[in-house]
Design a protein around this motif. Structure first.
Motif, PDB file in Angstrom:
ATOM      1  N   SER A   1     -14.165  24.194  -6.090  1.00 20.25           N
ATOM      2  CA  SER A   1     -12.706  24.076  -6.121  1.00 20.25           C
ATOM      3  C   SER A   1     -12.229  22.868  -5.337  1.00 20.25           C
ATOM      4  O   SER A   1     -11.411  22.081  -5.810  1.00 20.25           O
TER       5      SER A   1
ATOM      6  N   ARG B   1     -16.148  27.765  -3.342  1.00 21.29           N
ATOM      7  CA  ARG B   1     -15.121  27.027  -2.610  1.00 21.29           C
ATOM      8  C   ARG B   1     -15.416  25.527  -2.613  1.00 21.29           C
ATOM      9  O   ARG B   1     -14.490  24.722  -2.563  1.00 21.29           O
TER      10      ARG B   1
ATOM     11  N   LYS C   1     -12.759  30.016 -11.924  1.00 17.84           N
ATOM     12  CA  LYS C   1     -11.969  30.192 -10.708  1.00 17.84           C
ATOM     13  C   LYS C   1     -11.429  28.846 -10.231  1.00 17.84           C
ATOM     14  O   LYS C   1     -10.256  28.721  -9.873  1.00 17.84           O
ATOM     15  N   ALA C   2     -12.291  27.826 -10.259  1.00 13.72           N
ATOM     16  CA  ALA C   2     -11.874  26.493  -9.822  1.00 13.72           C
ATOM     17  C   ALA C   2     -10.804  25.920 -10.736  1.00 13.72           C
ATOM     18  O   ALA C   2      -9.832  25.321 -10.271  1.00 13.72           O
TER      19      ALA C   2
ATOM     20  N   ASN D   1      -8.581  27.528 -12.646  1.00 10.83           N
ATOM     21  CA  ASN D   1      -7.306  28.217 -12.457  1.00 10.83           C
ATOM     22  C   ASN D   1      -6.640  27.829 -11.143  1.00 10.83           C
ATOM     23  O   ASN D   1      -5.437  27.577 -11.080  1.00 10.83           O
ATOM     24  N   GLU D   2      -7.425  27.753 -10.072  1.00 10.68           N
ATOM     25  CA  GLU D   2      -6.865  27.431  -8.766  1.00 10.68           C
ATOM     26  C   GLU D   2      -6.459  25.972  -8.667  1.00 10.68           C
ATOM     27  O   GLU D   2      -5.352  25.652  -8.217  1.00 10.68           O
TER      28      GLU D   2
ATOM     29  N   TRP E   1      -3.142  24.800 -10.705  1.00  9.68           N
ATOM     30  CA  TRP E   1      -1.852  25.189 -10.147  1.00  9.68           C
ATOM     31  C   TRP E   1      -1.577  24.497  -8.822  1.00  9.68           C
ATOM     32  O   TRP E   1      -0.449  24.158  -8.503  1.00  9.68           O
ATOM     33  N   ARG E   2      -2.627  24.274  -8.032  1.00  5.57           N
ATOM     34  CA  ARG E   2      -2.433  23.548  -6.782  1.00  5.57           C
ATOM     35  C   ARG E   2      -1.993  22.116  -7.046  1.00  5.57           C
ATOM     36  O   ARG E   2      -1.093  21.587  -6.389  1.00  5.57           O
TER      37      ARG E   2
END
Length: 494
Positions: A23, A20, A239-240, A242-243, A246-247
């Motif tokens: 990200s 987290r 993960k970071a 991809n997230e 899009w954010r």
């Protein structure tokens, strides 16, 4: 020094960043004044359609850039990754040039952000000298970065979260205002068709806004820096990526749309919006249109948090890059030393010293401030260029040496289209940034706009001539995975 699960021997950074943290650091590094303030000037220059086009195209480029970086970062997760990738996959001289270029970019950006923080404080306390606020901001940034990397990650997480929540609230309020639920009257889409809208100034205007959008998106590549201190880079980096992508697309594109729908591109407030006129934020204007009286003070507080967060990420990135340059044999060995908490303190001190330029900026006024902004403008695109060419060479070498893509933990999308598109767009933006300056032979403007380009070329050529380096043949490129910061000094051998 005691060793635990998060610590490594002296000379190495710690792997103390959670998924987290990774990200939010990447997200927080690219959500700042570029979105909260300068987005207004983008709409005023190219109109609503032109601004949206520029941000969408830039978003596509950033997506491919992020996946390219993700493929390399999961294969070789190290701090200051860009210099190492350029050195291992292309040419040691390119690694030298790219590393110092990126360090310079963020070190100057920290100075710019701290100067901006002083301008934000003038909103509440106009009579207090700006240098005092700059000094306080710089001290705060230094202390956060001097603590353990996990403390830095946690601090950045919460500061970034404030920005994310603000954008979500803004989008809700803005949508309600467009439909007349707030603000008292229906706005609709009429501002997309007034005068020359939606496209104003044609392709040249879109190209001009391109660099504004690019400056806004810069910071996404921090995922590559944080990979070296992530507890589980093979999981957290993909993960970071991809997230975060899009954010960012969701936040930026919808934000530009809401601002353009509510405030016409002809508004003098948008024309005046820039990082040096922090009090005029499109966010503040939209909140005021919605009838929120305290909008200015609230947004100013958010912008202050945003600027500190951006400077915080910048200090982290530049410090880790200098640390990596030292480990690669590109900078004094002393800069590669770390304290017991894993912080490269000498690199932190040197970077902080460069950021002291902010005091000169505060005293000398907005002219020097704008020079600092210009000096850090194109270096981000040059860094992206280096990432794209490094990935192109990495993937080609990986296949040429008989490897199978299934060996990679993360696969970049649409290779080779992705890195080639990034290369083309980066060159297009760099070359076409200020053609009018060449047309009028305005050498001052040429210097301000393009000063980072000759700097990189000089670094590359001087190192190449001194060490007689050559572009590494694909069959000799080292594509083996790594999990520790490597000493790349062997690449400097003749």
């Amino acid at each position: 020094m005691k060793e635990n699960s998060n610590e490594e021997p002296n000379g190495h950074v710690q792997r103390g960043l959670k998924a987290r943290h990774v990200s939010m650091i990447a997200l927080g590094g690219c959500i700042g004044t570029g979105l909260f303030v300068a987005s207004g000037s983008a709409i005023s220059q190219a109109g609503p359609g032109g601004a949206l086009t520029a941000y969408v195209l830039m978003g596509m480029m950033v997506y491919f850039l992020m996946t390219s970086l993700g493929e390399m970062a999961t294969n070789m997760p190290i701090s200051g990754s860009f210099a190492a990738y350029s050195a291992k996959y292309v040419d040691p001289a390119l690694g030298f040039a790219m590393g110092w270029n990126y360090w310079f970019n963020w070190a100057i950006t920290v100075a710019v952000d701290i100067s901006t923080a002083a301008l934000v404080m003038k909103f509440w306390l106009p009579n207090v000298p700006a240098w005092i606020w700059s000094a306080i901001a710089l001290l705060l940034i230094f202390l956060i970065n001097a603590m353990s990397v996990s403390t830095f990650g946690e601090t950045e997480f919460w500061m970034s979260l404030i920005k994310v929540v603000t954008i979500v609230i803004f989008l809700i309020v803005g949508t309600l205002t467009i439909f007349g639920i707030m603000g008292g009257h229906f706005v609709g889409m009429r501002n997309f068709s007034i005068k020359q809208a939606p496209f104003v100034g044609g392709v040249p205007a879109i190209l001009t806004v391109f660099v504004v959008a690019g400056f806004s998106f810069q910071g996404t590549e921090l995922v590559g820096i944080t990979a070296g201190e992530s507890k589980d880079p093979q999981h957290s980096v993909p993960k970071a990526i991809n997230e975060v992508f899009w954010r960012i697309i969701l936040f930026y594109i919808l934000t530009i749309f809401v601002i353009a729908a509510i405030i016409p591109y002809t508004s003098h407030s948008l024309l005046g919006s820039s990082a040096t006129d922090i009090a005029i934020s499109p966010f503040t204007l939209v909140f005021q249109r919605a009838g929120l009286a305290a909008a200015a003070s609230i947004m100013n507080a958010v912008i202050l948090t945003s600027v500190i967060s951006s400077a915080n990420s910048g200090m982290y990135a530049s410090t880790r890059m200098l640390y990596s340059l030292s480990n690669s044999g590109y900078a004094p060995k002393k800069l590669g030393e770390t304290a017991a908490n894993g912080i490269p303190y000498y690199s932190l001190l040197v970077t902080t010293a460069v950021s002291l330029l902010t005091f000169i900026s505060s005293i000398a006024g907005p002219k020097l401030y704008m020079w600092l902004v210009a000096a850090s403008g194109l270096t981000g695109f040059i860094a992206w260029f280096g990432i794209a060419i490094s990935h192109y060479r990495f993937r080609r070498a990986f296949i040429k040496q008989g490897h199978d893509l299934s060996e990679l933990k993360y696969h970049a999308k649409l290779f080779p289209f992705g890195p080639v598109l990034c290369l083309i767009l980066c060159i297009l933006v760099i070359v076409g940034q200020n053609p009018s300056a060449f047309a009028s032979f305005d050498w001052k403007q040429i210097l301000v706009t393009y000063m980072s380009v000759p700097l990189v070329l000089i670094l590359y050529i001087v190192y190449k001539l001194k060490h007689h380096t050559k572009i590494i043949p694909l069959e000799k490129v080292d594509v083996s995975p790594a999990h520790k910061d490597e000493d790349l000094s062997k690449l400097n051998e003749k």
